[in-house]
Write a protein that holds these residues in place. Sequence first.
Motif, short mmCIF file in Angstrom:
data_model
loop_
_atom_site.label_atom_id
_atom_site.label_comp_id
_atom_site.label_asym_id
_atom_site.label_seq_id
_atom_site.Cartn_x
_atom_site.Cartn_y
_atom_site.Cartn_z
N VAL A 1 5.46 20.94 -14.11
CA VAL A 1 5.87 21.15 -12.83
C VAL A 1 7.23 20.44 -12.66
CG1 VAL A 1 5.20 20.79 -10.32
CG2 VAL A 1 3.50 21.80 -12.03
N ALA A 2 7.14 19.16 -13.05
CA ALA A 2 8.19 17.92 -12.79
C ALA A 2 9.60 18.84 -13.54
CB ALA A 2 8.02 16.77 -13.38
N ASP B 1 3.54 18.60 -1.25
CA ASP B 1 2.11 18.05 -1.59
C ASP B 1 1.73 18.49 -3.11
OD1 ASP B 1 -0.30 16.71 -0.86
OD2 ASP B 1 -1.05 18.45 0.21
N LEU B 2 2.56 18.06 -3.98
CA LEU B 2 2.40 18.50 -5.29
C LEU B 2 2.54 17.16 -6.27
CD1 LEU B 2 4.97 21.55 -5.72
CD2 LEU B 2 2.55 21.88 -5.94
N THR B 3 2.48 16.12 -5.73
CA THR B 3 2.73 14.78 -6.40
C THR B 3 1.68 14.69 -7.83
OG1 THR B 3 3.57 13.76 -4.41
CG2 THR B 3 2.96 12.64 -6.25
N LYS B 4 0.34 15.18 -7.35
CA LYS B 4 -0.55 14.97 -8.35
C LYS B 4 -0.54 16.07 -9.55
CE LYS B 4 -4.93 16.50 -6.13
NZ LYS B 4 -4.31 16.39 -4.61
N TYR B 5 0.27 17.25 -9.41
CA TYR B 5 0.54 18.28 -10.33
C TYR B 5 1.82 18.10 -11.18
CZ TYR B 5 -2.93 19.79 -6.91
OH TYR B 5 -4.01 20.04 -6.30
N LEU B 6 2.36 17.10 -10.80
CA LEU B 6 3.85 16.97 -11.50
C LEU B 6 3.74 17.06 -13.04
CD1 LEU B 6 5.91 14.26 -9.54
CD2 LEU B 6 6.39 16.81 -9.81
N ASP B 7 2.68 16.59 -13.75
CA ASP B 7 2.75 16.57 -15.21
C ASP B 7 1.87 17.95 -15.57
OD1 ASP B 7 4.06 14.34 -15.44
OD2 ASP B 7 2.29 13.21 -15.06
N GLY C 1 -0.80 29.60 -4.93
CA GLY C 1 -0.13 28.89 -3.85
C GLY C 1 0.73 27.78 -4.33
N GLN C 2 0.00 27.13 -5.19
CA GLN C 2 0.58 25.77 -5.99
C GLN C 2 1.84 26.33 -6.75
OE1 GLN C 2 -2.93 24.22 -7.96
NE2 GLN C 2 -3.40 23.11 -6.24
N ARG C 3 1.59 27.25 -7.43
CA ARG C 3 3.01 27.87 -8.15
C ARG C 3 4.07 28.18 -7.23
NH1 ARG C 3 -0.04 32.11 -11.93
NH2 ARG C 3 -1.67 30.45 -12.60
#
Length: 376
Positions: free
Chosen positions: A94-95, A124-130, A139-141
């Motif tokens: 993601v990052a 609100d994507l911090t915990k998905y960065l990796d 929705g996250q994508r």
Amino acid sequence: MATVTYDKATRVYPGAETPAVDKLDIEIADGEFLVLVGPSGCGKSTSLRMLAGLEDVNEGNIRIGDRDVTHLPPKDRDIAMVFQNYALYPHMTVADNMGFALKIAGVPKAEIRKKVEDAAKILDLTKYLDRKPKALSGGQRQRVAMGRAIVREPQVFLMDEPLSNLDAKLRVQTRTQIASLQRRLGITTVYVTHDQVEALTMGDRVAVLKDGLLQQVDSPRNMYDRPANVFVAGFIGSPAMNLVEVPIIDGGVKFGNSVVPVERDAIKAAADRGDKTVTVGIRPEHFDLVNGDGGDSGKTLSKDERAGVPVTVNVVEELGADGYVYGTADVGGEKRDLVVRVSGRSVPEKGTTLHVVPHAGETHVFSTSTGERLSD
Ligand SMILES: Nc1ncnc2c1ncn2[C@@H]1O[C@H](COP(=O)(O)OP(=O)(O)OP(=O)(O)O)[C@@H](O)[C@H]1O
Ligand SMILES: [Mg+2]
């Protein structure tokens, strides 16, 4: 940040007989959220792509702030675009997806990391960065795609149906998130959708297009309350506004026994054009139910008006809070289909008859020949 101006901007595709976008004139304020809406093929994506520099402008100009960008390549326009198919790179985290454009532009690593982290916090994507995109929800994508645009800190965001891959519930959530995010960032945004509810809920202003021609650009409230023509009246609002052709009688307009207020001059102008009828518009929620015998229903109406227009109930749609009655009425000597909103607590039976009276001051009158609004 900047204003955006379409100045009689026209796009004619090679070999086409009519322009896909015809002399589009819109001035978008700095920080404004403008929604382009209209039916399929009306020129929404073309308008956006002209602003992005992905489509030639054959006539007229496009400006971002004071800069005439009409003939600038996309990379020099300082815009970021979010498409419907926001294909993320599947093999990147993601990052890395979010920072990719900055990496290509040669921005130092530490600076990219900072910008990506800031954007991730907002989204609100911090915990998905990796994570990789395949391990995210739709929705996250979608938020990662927004993140890619945000990290570039452009002067203008362009979005073409960015929510159309999401299911109905997620669409509603995400549209609220995008709208509030845009307000927080204050970046001028042009957003394309064919969904009029999305347009009304998200836009500071809404521009309605039909066949490449701008029909009206206005606040959602004005668009709903004072549609400029029959097309906008029928397009904005769901279920659609009832549009009924009625004869002009003695220089006035009546719907059943109710007088529909219109300026005499406007009716005269229509009659002078040779029009025998006008088109009256009434939204489904703008009918009162009356008891049909002309008795005192507590409304300040004449006895005739209190009798109302009889509507035979064909179908009832129950939506919980509201019900919509699809019925047939005799208006101006002809059978007409009407949609009437009723309370969800008292929906009528199929086959019964309702009596309805339009709310005073909530009627619209349009020219039958030109479609233009005649009433105030
Ligand atoms: N590359 C092209 N070459 C020729 N004609 C095109 C091209 N792209 C679009 N058109 C035509 O231009 C018109 C406007 O298309 P556009 O894609 O802007 O519509 P739209 O409002 O975005 O529709 P939709 O809601 O279906 O996405 C249509 O009639 C379309 O067929
Ligand atoms: Mg399109």
